[in-house]
Write an enzyme that holds these catalytic residues in place. Sequence first.
Site, PDB file in Angstrom:
ATOM      1  N   ASP A 150       0.840  -1.197   0.000  1.00 20.65           N
ATOM      2  CA  ASP A 150       0.000   0.000   0.000  1.00 20.65           C
ATOM      3  C   ASP A 150       0.875   1.247   0.000  1.00 20.65           C
ATOM      4  O   ASP A 150       2.024   1.220   0.448  1.00 20.65           O
ATOM      5  CB  ASP A 150      -0.893   0.034   1.250  1.00 20.65           C
ATOM      6  CG  ASP A 150      -2.024  -0.983   1.184  1.00 20.65           C
ATOM      7  OD1 ASP A 150      -2.275  -1.523   0.094  1.00 20.65           O
ATOM      8  OD2 ASP A 150      -2.646  -1.222   2.233  1.00 20.65           O
ATOM      9  N   GLN A 151       0.330   2.346  -0.473  1.00 19.03           N
ATOM     10  CA  GLN A 151       1.078   3.598  -0.522  1.00 19.03           C
ATOM     11  C   GLN A 151       1.672   3.967   0.834  1.00 19.03           C
ATOM     12  O   GLN A 151       2.823   4.384   0.935  1.00 19.03           O
ATOM     13  CB  GLN A 151       0.163   4.734  -1.003  1.00 19.03           C
ATOM     14  CG  GLN A 151       0.845   6.092  -1.056  1.00 19.03           C
ATOM     15  CD  GLN A 151      -0.012   7.153  -1.731  1.00 19.03           C
ATOM     16  OE1 GLN A 151      -0.796   6.848  -2.602  1.00 19.03           O
ATOM     17  NE2 GLN A 151       0.128   8.394  -1.311  1.00 19.03           N
TER      18      GLN A 151
END
Length: 217
Positions: A56-57
């Site tokens: 995930d970012q």
Amino acid sequence: MTDIPILYEDGEALVVDKPAGLPIDRPRKGGPALDDHLEALKLGFQRAPTPVHRLDQDTSGCLLLARNPKALKRFNKAFEDRLVEKEYVGLVAGTLGEDEGTIELSLSKISSAEKGWRMIAAKKGKPAITHWRKLGEKDGVTLVEFRPVTGRTHQIRIHALAGLGHALVGDPVYGKPDPRAKRTMLHATKLVMHRENKTPIEAVSPLPADFGGFGFA
């Protein structure tokens, strides 16, 4: 030179220490992405490396890249066959009654016009398994080691919420805001992939500085 730390390197693989806030894919609205660094990560090779899996970012830490198509195919199969050992550490926004355990909750994707898409625990979803262990506790926040067996989208985030009863600190989708957290507090600390007739790919990423703001160094 690349400004992303390299944790492991050989002729077919790189493991980089992805910083929090850097997405793997370019956001629709534009902005920085891992793509901006792939040319520098050639490191003398003709081809730019390709990410093998997703983080995930907000998630920092170990990210495996393949340096050629044959390696990418083999690494993808290793992930599909669950032959890759992955360890994460996360901050859970609460205290836990047990010291360790295994969460088995299937996950499904839902979406709505108001909230967009998200994952939920659902009996008819895709099977997901995560082993966990408590590493420490301070001021109502628990440091937890997560060892996912499967690799579902948002798996650790949902398993923390639905399996442990508390979301990850700073999670903007499944949790509550915390003034001390500028992101979802999750870090990919270790990755090991065994290979035939070769030494394993093995990388460890140290705990990021922002965990120190919660008293965990």
